[in-house]
Design an enzyme around this catalytic site. Sequence first.
Site, PDB file in Angstrom:
ATOM      1  N   HIS A  11     -81.659   3.904 129.488  1.00  0.00           N
ATOM      2  CA  HIS A  11     -80.975   2.605 129.646  1.00  0.00           C
ATOM      3  C   HIS A  11     -79.693   2.559 128.816  1.00  0.00           C
ATOM      4  O   HIS A  11     -79.687   2.163 127.653  1.00  0.00           O
ATOM      5  CB  HIS A  11     -81.900   1.441 129.283  1.00  0.00           C
ATOM      6  N   ASP A  57     -78.771   0.348 125.585  1.00  0.00           N
ATOM      7  CA  ASP A  57     -78.139  -0.667 126.432  1.00  0.00           C
ATOM      8  C   ASP A  57     -76.599  -0.614 126.321  1.00  0.00           C
ATOM      9  O   ASP A  57     -75.975   0.055 127.143  1.00  0.00           O
ATOM     10  CB  ASP A  57     -78.684  -2.061 126.072  1.00  0.00           C
ATOM     11  N   ASP A  58     -76.019  -1.287 125.346  1.00  0.00           N
ATOM     12  CA  ASP A  58     -74.561  -1.299 125.166  1.00  0.00           C
ATOM     13  C   ASP A  58     -74.203  -1.110 123.698  1.00  0.00           C
ATOM     14  O   ASP A  58     -73.835  -2.072 123.019  1.00  0.00           O
ATOM     15  CB  ASP A  58     -73.985  -2.645 125.645  1.00  0.00           C
ATOM     16  N   HIS A 112     -82.919  -4.573 136.418  1.00  0.00           N
ATOM     17  CA  HIS A 112     -83.150  -5.339 135.187  1.00  0.00           C
ATOM     18  C   HIS A 112     -84.084  -6.505 135.495  1.00  0.00           C
ATOM     19  O   HIS A 112     -83.943  -7.169 136.524  1.00  0.00           O
ATOM     20  CB  HIS A 112     -81.847  -5.942 134.663  1.00  0.00           C
ATOM     21  N   HIS A 153     -75.477   1.613 129.573  1.00  0.00           N
ATOM     22  CA  HIS A 153     -74.422   1.220 130.522  1.00  0.00           C
ATOM     23  C   HIS A 153     -73.124   1.962 130.215  1.00  0.00           C
ATOM     24  O   HIS A 153     -72.870   2.339 129.076  1.00  0.00           O
ATOM     25  CB  HIS A 153     -74.195  -0.289 130.463  1.00  0.00           C
ATOM     26  N   GLU A 190     -85.761  -9.976 130.809  1.00  0.00           N
ATOM     27  CA  GLU A 190     -84.930  -9.990 129.605  1.00  0.00           C
ATOM     28  C   GLU A 190     -84.533 -11.431 129.295  1.00  0.00           C
ATOM     29  O   GLU A 190     -85.005 -12.024 128.338  1.00  0.00           O
ATOM     30  CB  GLU A 190     -83.681  -9.121 129.808  1.00  0.00           C
TER      31      GLU A 190
HETATM   32 ZN    ZN Z   1     -78.917  -3.256 130.568  1.00  0.00          ZN
END
Ligand code: ZN
Length: 339
Positions: free
Chosen positions: A16, A281-282, A200, A18, A203
């Site tokens: 995961h 994630d980021d 996704h 991005h 969340e």
């Molecule tokens: Zn994500």
Amino acid sequence: MEHVRDLTLLPKAHLHLHFTGSMRPSTLLELADKYGVRLPDALTAGEPPKLRATDERGWFRFQRLYDAARSCLREPEDIRRLVREAAEEDVRDGSGWLEIQVDPTSYAPLLGGMIPAVEIILDAVDAASRETGLGMRVLIAANRMKHPLDARTLARLAVRYADRGIVGFGLSNDERRGMARDFDRAFAIAREGGLLAAPHGGELTGPSSVRDCLDDLHAARIGHGVRAAEDPRLLKRLADRQITCEVCPASNVALGVYERPEDVPLRTLFEAGVPMALGADDPLLFGSRLAAQYEIARRHHAFTDAELAELARQSVRGSAAPEEVKAKLLDGIEHWLNG
Ligand SMILES: [Zn+2]
């Protein structure tokens, strides 16, 4: 006392991450300089921005920051640099397999259209994989905020490039917008084309969004999925079917899904037998990369080294890596624990 094993040496798969969100902060500053882009202060402060994405304004602000960073990726060489550096960072953190997700729509206007954008991205992934030795694949992610017909177009494109390194199809952005069901045709196209469905869910909204991903999109993996912890029956269903949740603890705290690292329900999912693949994630916006997610499990949830090794195994098993790559990584995990 047991010696502390180095988590950056624990082999794992990263499922995961991005595209723009993987960028090094220093690279963002250099690219902004190259193109004369004035970045929002939150991206130049030298520390991760404070975000509260649990309300729509906070999510909007997060997206604005993401868009500002993305606007600094303009030329094929920027894409190649981004992907190479993401691979380097992953290798440093002990990743032996990386699946990076991207919505090519956002890059298409500057790169000559959708098809050139996809080809530039896949070439960059090939090159980075050769240069770093890291196995890498791509998930194409549709955007929930856009029309479902756009998602279908993307799904067809993803299937067309399946033999060039695209292994999955995702769905990202604000779960509070639109229904998963609106994207069922796009996911059917992706699945029929042999791609893994990895939307996704769970969340920003609760267990029902995870159920929708299973029922309507036939998800094989769930991006995040942590909110399933609120529903024991759903946990059992995820465990029975061995649906891997791509859990991103630092992201959850940065976006206010949970107040503190110890509030992310890692234990609940783990004890319920739900496979997890920890992810960053980021990192550009949340300030921590892959190994740091395992550190959270160790430090805030008292995961033993044997349990951390099991988390790493779960990430490998949940990946789309070829069997020989999985076997090699699983061997490496044994060696980390018992070698
Ligand atoms: Zn994500």
